[in-house]
Design an enzyme around this catalytic site. Structure first.
Site, PDB file in Angstrom:
ATOM      1  N   GLY A 185      -7.965  52.038  31.483  1.00  0.00           N
ATOM      2  CA  GLY A 185      -6.580  51.620  31.655  1.00  0.00           C
ATOM      3  C   GLY A 185      -6.161  51.293  33.078  1.00  0.00           C
ATOM      4  N   ASN A 195      -5.956  48.392  34.344  1.00  0.00           N
ATOM      5  CA  ASN A 195      -5.043  47.237  34.271  1.00  0.00           C
ATOM      6  C   ASN A 195      -3.653  47.672  33.831  1.00  0.00           C
ATOM      7  OD1 ASN A 195      -6.096  44.380  34.745  1.00  0.00           O
ATOM      8  ND2 ASN A 195      -7.816  45.362  33.732  1.00  0.00           N
ATOM      9  N   LYS A 231     -10.827  45.930  20.009  1.00  0.00           N
ATOM     10  CA  LYS A 231     -10.774  45.592  18.580  1.00  0.00           C
ATOM     11  C   LYS A 231     -10.042  44.258  18.396  1.00  0.00           C
ATOM     12  CE  LYS A 231     -10.889  48.777  15.684  1.00  0.00           C
ATOM     13  NZ  LYS A 231     -10.696  49.912  14.749  1.00  0.00           N
ATOM     14  N   ILE A 269      -7.395  41.625  16.976  1.00  0.00           N
ATOM     15  CA  ILE A 269      -5.982  41.698  16.598  1.00  0.00           C
ATOM     16  C   ILE A 269      -5.801  40.857  15.339  1.00  0.00           C
ATOM     17  CG2 ILE A 269      -3.653  41.060  17.346  1.00  0.00           C
ATOM     18  CD1 ILE A 269      -4.824  43.426  18.854  1.00  0.00           C
ATOM     19  N   ASN A 287      -3.861  38.750  26.622  1.00  0.00           N
ATOM     20  CA  ASN A 287      -5.115  39.452  26.879  1.00  0.00           C
ATOM     21  C   ASN A 287      -5.638  39.054  28.252  1.00  0.00           C
ATOM     22  OD1 ASN A 287      -7.402  41.119  26.209  1.00  0.00           O
ATOM     23  ND2 ASN A 287      -8.584  39.228  25.930  1.00  0.00           N
ATOM     24  N   HIS A 332      -9.255  38.525  30.292  1.00  0.00           N
ATOM     25  CA  HIS A 332     -10.708  38.389  30.110  1.00  0.00           C
ATOM     26  C   HIS A 332     -11.325  38.295  31.503  1.00  0.00           C
ATOM     27  CE1 HIS A 332     -14.435  37.331  28.110  1.00  0.00           C
ATOM     28  NE2 HIS A 332     -14.582  36.374  29.002  1.00  0.00           N
ATOM     29  N   ASP A 355     -10.837  34.985  22.539  1.00  0.00           N
ATOM     30  CA  ASP A 355     -10.725  34.371  23.890  1.00  0.00           C
ATOM     31  C   ASP A 355     -10.432  32.880  23.849  1.00  0.00           C
ATOM     32  OD1 ASP A 355     -13.579  36.372  24.754  1.00  0.00           O
ATOM     33  OD2 ASP A 355     -11.445  36.851  24.849  1.00  0.00           O
ATOM     34  N   GLU A 364      -7.995  41.208  38.697  1.00  0.00           N
ATOM     35  CA  GLU A 364      -7.269  41.484  37.440  1.00  0.00           C
ATOM     36  C   GLU A 364      -5.977  42.244  37.723  1.00  0.00           C
ATOM     37  OE1 GLU A 364      -9.677  43.323  34.404  1.00  0.00           O
ATOM     38  OE2 GLU A 364     -11.420  42.185  35.031  1.00  0.00           O
TER      39      GLU A 364
HETATM   40  C1  GRF Z   1     -11.307  44.784  32.286  1.00  0.00           C
HETATM   41  O1  GRF Z   1     -12.476  44.409  32.946  1.00  0.00           O
HETATM   42  C2  GRF Z   1     -10.798  43.630  31.466  1.00  0.00           C
HETATM   43  O2  GRF Z   1     -11.130  42.380  31.999  1.00  0.00           O
HETATM   44  C3  GRF Z   1     -11.504  43.813  30.167  1.00  0.00           C
HETATM   45  O3  GRF Z   1     -11.595  45.211  29.973  1.00  0.00           O
HETATM   46  C4  GRF Z   1     -11.547  45.844  31.241  1.00  0.00           C
HETATM   47  C5  GRF Z   1     -10.415  46.825  31.209  1.00  0.00           C
HETATM   48  O4  GRF Z   1     -10.534  47.696  32.260  1.00  0.00           O
HETATM   49  N1  GRF Z   1     -10.751  43.187  29.099  1.00  0.00           N
HETATM   50  P1  GRF Z   1      -9.405  48.845  32.395  1.00  0.00           P
HETATM   51  O5  GRF Z   1      -9.510  49.701  31.156  1.00  0.00           O
HETATM   52  O6  GRF Z   1      -8.073  48.135  32.476  1.00  0.00           O
HETATM   53  O7  GRF Z   1      -9.748  49.561  33.652  1.00  0.00           O
END
Ligand code: GRF
Length: 196
Positions: free
Chosen positions: A14, A16, A90, A92, A106, A108, A149, A178
């Site tokens: 988590g 992000n 998972k 959606i 999302n 990626h 994606d 990110e």
């Molecule tokens: C990230 O690398 C994102 O690009 C991918 O899953 C990872 C999530 O990392 N979809 P975190 O759980 O947010 O640290």
């Protein structure tokens, strides 16, 4: 523009989600985190929710007969209006996407449409980028549709691929980008600069 009401799905650490919570906390992003949901009861993202005082839930096919219905209900009960996927492993359902009028985002860890699609997640992505000899990579924020994606791209942020990069060193550089681009893209949606 009204304050964004966000519901998060994450399966792992988590970071992000945390970057977006920090942007809200600092006043950079006019949004509310209404709920954080994980399919993994041990996911650290649920601990991040607890620390931040954000409502959270563990919803999976193990906890609910109809996981997709439970996800929609949890989001609607929490008053979420935009669904933010961040490392959610998972698929959606089309019903969930329809329930939120397509407002499902999302992130990626590559420059879609390259290096996307089924099986392209985590280190597989960075390995493929390096093996392809790419000179740049970076995260993509996109709308989610029923194909992996393949939804409308909202934002991308380039980072260099260095000659001696391993998948791990590239992943770390992409992850830093990110943490910038997700909050930045949500901020543009909140300001009406991006319309979804
Ligand atoms: C990230 O690398 C994102 O690009 C991918 O899953 C990872 C999530 O990392 N979809 P975190 O759980 O947010 O640290």
């Amino acid at each position: 523009m009204p304050t964004l009401k966000l519901g998060f799905f994450a399966s792992g650490g988590g970071s992000n989600v945390q970057a977006i919570l920090d942007a809200i906390e600092s006043g950079r992003l006019d949004a509310e985190a209404r709920i954080i949901i994980s399919n993994n009861s041990k996911a650290y993202v649920l601990e991040r929710a607890r620390i931040a005082g954000v409502p959270f839930a563990h919803i999976s096919s193990k906890t609910h007969d109809d996981e997709q219905v439970a996800l929609i209900q949890a989001l609607q009960t929490a008053g979420a209006e935009i669904v933010v996927l961040a490392g959610y492993m998972k698929k959606i359902s089309p019903e969930l996407i329809r329930s939120f009028d397509g407002r499902v985002l999302n992130i990626h860890p590559a420059l879609l449409p390259k290096f996307g699609g089924k099986g392209m997640y985590g280190m597989n992505v960075h390995k493929a980028v390096i093996e392809a000899g790419e000179k740049v990579s970076g995260p993509t924020i996109h709308l989610v549709n029923e194909k992996y994606d393949a939804g409308r791209i909202l934002a991308q942020r380039e980072v260099p691929v260095l000659p001696n990069d391993s998948p791990e060193t590239l992943a770390a550089r992409v992850l830093e980008a990110e943490h910038i681009i997700y909050a930045e893209t949500l901020r543009k949606i909140a300001l009406g600069e991006i319309v979804i």
